[in-house]
Design a protein around this motif. Structure first.
Motif, PDB file in Angstrom:
ATOM      1  N   ALA A 251       0.848  -1.194   0.000  1.00 45.18           N
ATOM      2  CA  ALA A 251       0.000   0.000   0.000  1.00 45.18           C
ATOM      3  C   ALA A 251       0.883   1.243   0.000  1.00 45.18           C
ATOM      4  CB  ALA A 251      -0.918   0.008   1.219  1.00 45.18           C
ATOM      5  N   THR A 252       0.438   2.272  -0.714  1.00 46.11           N
ATOM      6  CA  THR A 252       1.207   3.517  -0.784  1.00 46.11           C
ATOM      7  C   THR A 252       0.516   4.671  -0.073  1.00 46.11           C
ATOM      8  OG1 THR A 252       0.207   4.019  -2.932  1.00 46.11           O
ATOM      9  CG2 THR A 252       2.320   2.866  -2.945  1.00 46.11           C
ATOM     10  N   ALA A 253      -0.721   4.464   0.350  1.00 47.84           N
ATOM     11  CA  ALA A 253      -1.469   5.511   1.034  1.00 47.84           C
ATOM     12  C   ALA A 253      -2.326   4.873   2.122  1.00 47.84           C
ATOM     13  CB  ALA A 253      -2.349   6.287   0.057  1.00 47.84           C
ATOM     14  N   ALA A 254      -2.833   5.711   3.012  1.00 49.38           N
ATOM     15  CA  ALA A 254      -3.629   5.177   4.120  1.00 49.38           C
ATOM     16  C   ALA A 254      -4.648   6.206   4.588  1.00 49.38           C
ATOM     17  CB  ALA A 254      -2.725   4.778   5.284  1.00 49.38           C
ATOM     18  N   SER A 255      -5.700   5.699   5.225  1.00 53.38           N
ATOM     19  CA  SER A 255      -6.718   6.551   5.837  1.00 53.38           C
ATOM     20  C   SER A 255      -7.374   5.763   6.964  1.00 53.38           C
ATOM     21  CB  SER A 255      -7.770   6.989   4.808  1.00 53.38           C
ATOM     22  OG  SER A 255      -8.444   5.854   4.279  1.00 53.38           O
ATOM     23  N   TYR A 256      -8.163   6.446   7.780  1.00 52.28           N
ATOM     24  CA  TYR A 256      -8.915   5.751   8.828  1.00 52.28           C
ATOM     25  C   TYR A 256     -10.245   6.457   9.028  1.00 52.28           C
ATOM     26  CZ  TYR A 256      -8.264   9.391  12.358  1.00 52.28           C
ATOM     27  OH  TYR A 256      -8.327  10.572  13.065  1.00 52.28           O
ATOM     28  N   ILE A 257     -11.204   5.708   9.544  1.00 52.39           N
ATOM     29  CA  ILE A 257     -12.519   6.248   9.900  1.00 52.39           C
ATOM     30  C   ILE A 257     -12.911   5.623  11.227  1.00 52.39           C
ATOM     31  CG2 ILE A 257     -14.968   6.380   9.310  1.00 52.39           C
ATOM     32  CD1 ILE A 257     -14.213   6.273   6.373  1.00 52.39           C
ATOM     33  N   SER A 258     -13.377   6.427  12.156  1.00 48.41           N
ATOM     34  CA  SER A 258     -13.842   5.907  13.441  1.00 48.41           C
ATOM     35  C   SER A 258     -15.208   5.240  13.282  1.00 48.41           C
ATOM     36  CB  SER A 258     -13.940   7.038  14.469  1.00 48.41           C
ATOM     37  OG  SER A 258     -12.660   7.571  14.753  1.00 48.41           O
ATOM     38  N   LEU A 259     -15.526   4.369  14.208  1.00 43.45           N
ATOM     39  CA  LEU A 259     -16.795   3.647  14.192  1.00 43.45           C
ATOM     40  C   LEU A 259     -17.978   4.601  14.121  1.00 43.45           C
ATOM     41  CD1 LEU A 259     -18.310   0.890  14.565  1.00 43.45           C
ATOM     42  CD2 LEU A 259     -18.267   1.389  17.025  1.00 43.45           C
ATOM     43  N   ARG A 260     -18.916   4.294  13.223  1.00 48.20           N
ATOM     44  CA  ARG A 260     -20.145   5.073  13.074  1.00 48.20           C
ATOM     45  C   ARG A 260     -21.334   4.165  13.376  1.00 48.20           C
ATOM     46  NH1 ARG A 260     -19.748   7.158   7.043  1.00 48.20           N
ATOM     47  NH2 ARG A 260     -21.749   8.081   7.599  1.00 48.20           N
ATOM     48  N   LEU A 261     -22.244   4.639  14.215  1.00 51.19           N
ATOM     49  CA  LEU A 261     -23.391   3.830  14.618  1.00 51.19           C
ATOM     50  C   LEU A 261     -24.705   4.564  14.349  1.00 51.19           C
ATOM     51  CD1 LEU A 261     -22.096   2.422  18.040  1.00 51.19           C
ATOM     52  CD2 LEU A 261     -22.072   1.286  15.817  1.00 51.19           C
ATOM     53  N   PRO A 262     -25.032   4.850  13.086  1.00 47.53           N
ATOM     54  CA  PRO A 262     -26.281   5.562  12.797  1.00 47.53           C
ATOM     55  C   PRO A 262     -27.516   4.681  12.981  1.00 47.53           C
ATOM     56  CG  PRO A 262     -25.218   4.888  10.767  1.00 47.53           C
ATOM     57  CD  PRO A 262     -24.273   4.535  11.871  1.00 47.53           C
ATOM     58  N   ARG A 263     -28.580   5.268  13.422  1.00 53.07           N
ATOM     59  CA  ARG A 263     -29.904   4.648  13.519  1.00 53.07           C
ATOM     60  C   ARG A 263     -29.839   3.234  14.106  1.00 53.07           C
ATOM     61  NH1 ARG A 263     -33.761   7.782  11.290  1.00 53.07           N
ATOM     62  NH2 ARG A 263     -33.113   9.447   9.862  1.00 53.07           N
ATOM     63  N   GLU A 264     -30.309   2.236  13.352  1.00 49.19           N
ATOM     64  CA  GLU A 264     -30.423   0.879  13.881  1.00 49.19           C
ATOM     65  C   GLU A 264     -29.078   0.213  14.153  1.00 49.19           C
ATOM     66  OE1 GLU A 264     -34.069   1.462  11.165  1.00 49.19           O
ATOM     67  OE2 GLU A 264     -31.919   1.920  11.094  1.00 49.19           O
ATOM     68  N   VAL A 265     -28.016   0.738  13.576  1.00 47.32           N
ATOM     69  CA  VAL A 265     -26.709   0.087  13.735  1.00 47.32           C
ATOM     70  C   VAL A 265     -26.279   0.071  15.196  1.00 47.32           C
ATOM     71  CG1 VAL A 265     -24.308   0.025  12.969  1.00 47.32           C
ATOM     72  CG2 VAL A 265     -26.083   0.851  11.424  1.00 47.32           C
ATOM     73  N   SER A 266     -26.627   1.104  15.945  1.00 52.41           N
ATOM     74  CA  SER A 266     -26.230   1.165  17.348  1.00 52.41           C
ATOM     75  C   SER A 266     -26.782  -0.030  18.130  1.00 52.41           C
ATOM     76  CB  SER A 266     -26.707   2.475  17.980  1.00 52.41           C
ATOM     77  OG  SER A 266     -26.355   2.517  19.351  1.00 52.41           O
ATOM     78  N   GLY A 267     -28.079  -0.279  18.013  1.00 52.07           N
ATOM     79  CA  GLY A 267     -28.676  -1.396  18.739  1.00 52.07           C
ATOM     80  C   GLY A 267     -28.116  -2.731  18.303  1.00 52.07           C
ATOM     81  N   LEU A 268     -27.935  -2.903  16.989  1.00 48.08           N
ATOM     82  CA  LEU A 268     -27.385  -4.157  16.472  1.00 48.08           C
ATOM     83  C   LEU A 268     -25.963  -4.384  16.986  1.00 48.08           C
ATOM     84  CD1 LEU A 268     -28.641  -3.764  12.797  1.00 48.08           C
ATOM     85  CD2 LEU A 268     -29.383  -5.545  14.398  1.00 48.08           C
ATOM     86  N   PHE A 269     -25.171  -3.316  16.987  1.00 45.09           N
ATOM     87  CA  PHE A 269     -23.782  -3.443  17.427  1.00 45.09           C
ATOM     88  C   PHE A 269     -23.709  -3.731  18.929  1.00 45.09           C
ATOM     89  CE2 PHE A 269     -19.683  -1.573  18.788  1.00 45.09           C
ATOM     90  CZ  PHE A 269     -18.836  -2.371  18.027  1.00 45.09           C
ATOM     91  N   GLN A 270     -24.573  -3.094  19.706  1.00 41.00           N
ATOM     92  CA  GLN A 270     -24.558  -3.349  21.151  1.00 41.00           C
ATOM     93  C   GLN A 270     -24.993  -4.776  21.467  1.00 41.00           C
ATOM     94  OE1 GLN A 270     -25.780  -0.044  23.869  1.00 41.00           O
ATOM     95  NE2 GLN A 270     -26.212   1.087  21.972  1.00 41.00           N
ATOM     96  N   GLU A 271     -25.945  -5.315  20.713  1.00 43.18           N
ATOM     97  CA  GLU A 271     -26.304  -6.728  20.879  1.00 43.18           C
ATOM     98  C   GLU A 271     -25.105  -7.627  20.596  1.00 43.18           C
ATOM     99  OE1 GLU A 271     -31.075  -6.768  19.676  1.00 43.18           O
ATOM    100  OE2 GLU A 271     -29.565  -7.487  18.259  1.00 43.18           O
ATOM    101  N   TRP A 272     -24.370  -7.282  19.544  1.00 40.90           N
ATOM    102  CA  TRP A 272     -23.199  -8.073  19.170  1.00 40.90           C
ATOM    103  C   TRP A 272     -22.135  -8.012  20.272  1.00 40.90           C
ATOM    104  CZ3 TRP A 272     -18.033  -7.227  18.557  1.00 40.90           C
ATOM    105  CH2 TRP A 272     -17.317  -8.225  17.876  1.00 40.90           C
ATOM    106  N   LEU A 273     -21.907  -6.824  20.808  1.00 40.45           N
ATOM    107  CA  LEU A 273     -20.932  -6.681  21.887  1.00 40.45           C
ATOM    108  C   LEU A 273     -21.301  -7.551  23.087  1.00 40.45           C
ATOM    109  CD1 LEU A 273     -20.328  -2.801  21.979  1.00 40.45           C
ATOM    110  CD2 LEU A 273     -18.679  -4.531  21.253  1.00 40.45           C
TER     111      LEU A 273
END
Length: 353
Positions: A251-273
């Motif tokens: 790889a010659t370049a890089a980027s990052y994005i922090s976790l995003r939990l819009p709308r239903e994703v928050s509940g789904l992710f917390q269930e997974w955790l």
């Protein structure tokens, strides 16, 4: 989810979408023992009326994109695109990863849009919502269809994917890259194969994705390593090792994005955790809320990708130090738009000059 064994899937439930008029709740009534079943992938096709979607988001580096598929079989539990399935009257949960829509024939529509006299060329983004190289692409080949049209028009394209199936199209991508018309971003969330299998169940293992980076780079295709998403309290400690491994792969370049939990994703992710890492669930969500002013998610432009506050600042500084040390670029050279040309069709009158 009673009666269902979602093996090889990211979400644990299938709550109805936010636009549904009624809520359905599955439960065991005690009359019969629960019957376990494995959820199979269902694919429907859609006749696309348009190919290019436009956006005016000030924090995105592109203003147009193409989505070959709706839903994504990869099943990443953190996927910010999950809420889009509610617009189809489907659940952002298990429906998002099991009830998919392919858009074959989109190449013909795209060609019509590119031939329009009003069209003005700019970089086309692919993989901005759901992954164009998810497993069903092997059968439906919609992404290949799109690339063939873009190459014919000499149209610049930026691709984001986790799918190793991109290697199938290296003949097209290498040809376009040689003309300054193509670059690829490969997302690596963790180097822990077990965590990856549970968090993004139908994505290739991290080691295999690094191999894809290497093969693309060897073919002369510029590759960006995307550490996305960085999950605070769970994967944030891997930022530097991921960048190091990606650099070694080519790889010659890089980027990052922090976790995003819009709308239903928050509940789904917390269930997974709670199911997979219960000892770290409170820590993870505490850090997430620290990034977003006490909320699970702040959708404000300029904040949604990075967050704000001490944790966000620390992560940004760590990233800058790592890319400087490794010689990774944050920005790749601009792709060429001046080569764009509408190809002649059979029967078209030839130009004199």
């Amino acid at each position: 989810m009673p009666g269902v064994r979602p093996r090889g899937r990211g979400a644990l439930g299938n709550a109805v979408g936010r636009f549904e008029a009624a809520t359905r709740l599955a439960f065991e009534d005690g009359w019969e023992p629960p019957e376990e079943r494995v959820l199979r992938t269902e694919v429907r096709t859609e006749a696309p009326r348009s190919a290019i979607s436009y956006n005016r988001s000030p924090d995105l580096p592109f203003d147009r994109a193409i989505n070959p598929y709706r839903g994504c079989e990869h099943g990443c539990i953190y996927c910010f695109a999950r809420p889009s399935h509610a617009f189809l009257n489907l659940s952002p949960g298990l429906d998002f990863e099991t009830k998919l829509i392919a858009r074959p024939g989109i190449g013909v529509v795209l060609e019509r849009e590119l031939r329009a006299k009003s069209y003005r060329v700019a970089v086309m983004a692919l993989g901005t919502n759901t992954d164009p190289y998810q497993p069903i692409e092997a059968e439906y080949r919609v992404m290949r269809e799109v690339l063939e049209v873009l190459r014919a028009f000499k149209h610049p394209v930026a691709i984001t994917t986790k799918g190793t199936l991109i290697e199938r199209d290296m003949d097209l991508l290498a040809d376009m890259a040689a003309q300054g018309l193509c670059r690829v971003g490969v997302s690596v969330t963790t180097l822990d194969a077990d965590l990856s299998r549970r968090m993004e169940p139908r994505v290739a293992a991290p080691k295999r994705r690094l191999q894809t980076i290497a093969r693309l780079a060897e073919a002369g295709i510029p590759v960006r390593a995307m550490v996305s998403p960085v999950i605070p309290g769970l994967t944030d400690h891997e930022l530097e090792p991921i960048l190091q491994a990606a650099r070694e792969a080519g790889a010659t370049a890089a980027s990052y994005i922090s976790l995003r939990l819009p709308r239903e994703v928050s509940g789904l992710f917390q269930e997974w955790l709670a199911e997979h890492v219960p000892d770290r669930a409170a820590k993870v969500m505490g850090r997430v809320r620290a990034l977003h002013g006490g909320m699970d998610y702040d959708p404000a432009f300029g904040k949604r990708m990075r967050g704000e506050g001490p944790w966000a600042d620390l992560l940004a500084r760590r990233f800058r130090v790592a890319v400087d040390r490794l010689g990774l670029s944050v920005k790749l050279p601009a792709m060429r738009c001046d080569l764009f040309a509408v190809p002649a069709r059979p029967g078209d009158q030839l130009t004199l000059f």
